[in-house]
Design a protein around this motif. Sequence first.
Motif, PDB file in Angstrom:
ATOM      1  N   ALA A   1       0.833  -1.215   0.000  1.00  0.00           N
ATOM      2  CA  ALA A   1       0.000   0.000   0.000  1.00  0.00           C
ATOM      3  C   ALA A   1       0.867   1.264   0.000  1.00  0.00           C
ATOM      4  O   ALA A   1       0.348   2.374   0.078  1.00  0.00           O
ATOM      5  CB  ALA A   1      -0.918  -0.004   1.224  1.00  0.00           C
ATOM      6  N   GLY A   2       2.208   1.083  -0.052  1.00  0.00           N
ATOM      7  CA  GLY A   2       3.098   2.234  -0.214  1.00  0.00           C
ATOM      8  C   GLY A   2       3.896   2.628   1.010  1.00  0.00           C
ATOM      9  O   GLY A   2       4.677   3.590   0.956  1.00  0.00           O
ATOM     10  N   ALA A   3       3.734   1.903   2.138  1.00  0.00           N
ATOM     11  CA  ALA A   3       4.502   2.268   3.331  1.00  0.00           C
ATOM     12  C   ALA A   3       5.958   1.830   3.188  1.00  0.00           C
ATOM     13  O   ALA A   3       6.268   0.884   2.443  1.00  0.00           O
ATOM     14  CB  ALA A   3       3.884   1.605   4.563  1.00  0.00           C
ATOM     15  N   VAL A   4       6.841   2.530   3.895  1.00  0.00           N
ATOM     16  CA  VAL A   4       8.231   2.080   4.017  1.00  0.00           C
ATOM     17  C   VAL A   4       8.268   1.153   5.227  1.00  0.00           C
ATOM     18  O   VAL A   4       7.908   1.543   6.335  1.00  0.00           O
ATOM     19  CB  VAL A   4       9.187   3.267   4.271  1.00  0.00           C
ATOM     20  N   ILE A   5       8.670  -0.096   5.015  1.00  0.00           N
ATOM     21  CA  ILE A   5       8.724  -1.063   6.121  1.00  0.00           C
ATOM     22  C   ILE A   5      10.164  -1.115   6.634  1.00  0.00           C
ATOM     23  O   ILE A   5      11.106  -1.267   5.850  1.00  0.00           O
ATOM     24  CB  ILE A   5       8.270  -2.462   5.641  1.00  0.00           C
ATOM     25  N   VAL A   6      10.301  -1.004   7.938  1.00  0.00           N
ATOM     26  CA  VAL A   6      11.625  -1.003   8.561  1.00  0.00           C
ATOM     27  C   VAL A   6      11.711  -2.236   9.464  1.00  0.00           C
ATOM     28  O   VAL A   6      10.841  -2.451  10.317  1.00  0.00           O
ATOM     29  CB  VAL A   6      11.818   0.275   9.409  1.00  0.00           C
ATOM     30  N   THR A   7      12.750  -3.036   9.263  1.00  0.00           N
ATOM     31  CA  THR A   7      12.817  -4.312   9.990  1.00  0.00           C
ATOM     32  C   THR A   7      14.251  -4.681  10.355  1.00  0.00           C
ATOM     33  O   THR A   7      15.198  -4.274   9.682  1.00  0.00           O
ATOM     34  CB  THR A   7      12.190  -5.442   9.150  1.00  0.00           C
ATOM     35  N   PHE A   8      14.365  -5.498  11.417  1.00  0.00           N
ATOM     36  CA  PHE A   8      15.656  -6.136  11.686  1.00  0.00           C
ATOM     37  C   PHE A   8      15.863  -7.232  10.640  1.00  0.00           C
ATOM     38  O   PHE A   8      14.902  -7.749  10.058  1.00  0.00           O
ATOM     39  CB  PHE A   8      15.680  -6.724  13.090  1.00  0.00           C
ATOM     40  N   GLY A   9      17.138  -7.623  10.461  1.00  0.00           N
ATOM     41  CA  GLY A   9      17.525  -8.454   9.332  1.00  0.00           C
ATOM     42  C   GLY A   9      16.839  -9.798   9.194  1.00  0.00           C
ATOM     43  O   GLY A   9      16.378 -10.157   8.111  1.00  0.00           O
ATOM     44  N   ASP A  10      16.757 -10.564  10.291  1.00  0.00           N
ATOM     45  CA  ASP A  10      16.268 -11.935  10.158  1.00  0.00           C
ATOM     46  C   ASP A  10      14.845 -12.004   9.619  1.00  0.00           C
ATOM     47  O   ASP A  10      14.481 -12.957   8.917  1.00  0.00           O
ATOM     48  CB  ASP A  10      16.290 -12.635  11.524  1.00  0.00           C
ATOM     49  N   MET A  11      14.044 -10.991   9.949  1.00  0.00           N
ATOM     50  CA  MET A  11      12.628 -11.042   9.604  1.00  0.00           C
ATOM     51  C   MET A  11      12.396 -11.015   8.082  1.00  0.00           C
ATOM     52  O   MET A  11      11.393 -11.518   7.588  1.00  0.00           O
ATOM     53  CB  MET A  11      11.932  -9.855  10.280  1.00  0.00           C
TER      54      MET A  11
END
Length: 365
Positions: free
Chosen positions: A87-97
Amino acid sequence: MKYIDGFRNPLAAKKIIERIEVLANLLKASGRKVSIMEVCGTHTMAIARFGIRNILPENIDLISGPGCPVCVTEAGYIDAAINLAKAGAVIVTFGDMINVPGSDESLAQCRANGALIEVVYSPSAAIKLARQFPEKNVVFLAVGFETTTAPMPAVIQIAEGEGIRNLSLLTAFKLVPPALKALMTDPELKIDSFLCPAHVSAIIGADAYKPFTGKEGVPCVVAGFEPLDILMAIDGILNQLVRNEASVENQYNRVVKPEGNLKAQALMDEYLQPVDARWRGLGLLPLSGLGLKNEFERFDAEKKHGITVKKGKEPSGCLCGEVIKGKSKPTSCPLFARGCTPDHAVGPCMVSSEGSCAAYYKYSL
Ligand code: SF4
């Protein structure tokens, strides 16, 4: 006991192993087989890396528990993150996920198709990205146990202080004690003791395990990550079992206090509240997670974007749910090292650097 040569001294290790053998023989003489569950993915890795499982007497079994936050997060959470990305969001995650399979695809696959998914090493990086993309919704995948959760209030404090409005958290915080309770009361499991986590205990304190000890309880020993830490913890557990005792021992008292980190606890209490949470393998456990308090719901991705995290579809043939509960060993999974390897992981326990299947694959084959 003091080890001046540090926590990898072979002579000291030999002495503890000899003591473990004596205690194991005493238990064996009374017909006892002992299951010790380690409740921390880093312990699982350390146990595999130092070959500790293999040097224990045959009546002492180390089983891995739900100690990997990525592994206990269900596929439906990944699906929700992917839907937000699409839907256009920037997703921020730790690496393993990023490589954990959702119901249909992983975040890595979604990124390969053009979604904006950023891997970071610290929650504060989410703030930087929110500043960098002021016109976009930035969603941080807030997954973890008490250790990872502790810095999150600071992120909200900064966002509030700067008036950042485009940042939200998709929370899947988990609490260790409710999972221990579920494991202890599961009639299909027989857990004789817990080797308690190090990092989590630094936040919640060794006293947090007292409810699992006593007359109806089991020995709970907090351990560090070095080989001697783990061996001494096993020695402590067996000592208690031989004496028919069940108390909390803090073998890692150079880091963990009985009361834990009170400042971190107070900060978490200010921003977060206990909520029911779904765990892969364990299902829905009452008050086993943390969510944002109502007054901070503008930072709650589910509320802000009108979404609900559902259960999702687990990978076909994958036994991660059973592995997480300690009901199956990774090597019992028909896909282990065949259809499922770190390069082509089917389930999260092979993806994560703290996953049981990854530990067995890396050090046992
Ligand atoms: S070996 Fe792979 S498929 Fe089997 S339980 Fe582990 S992660 Fe799941």
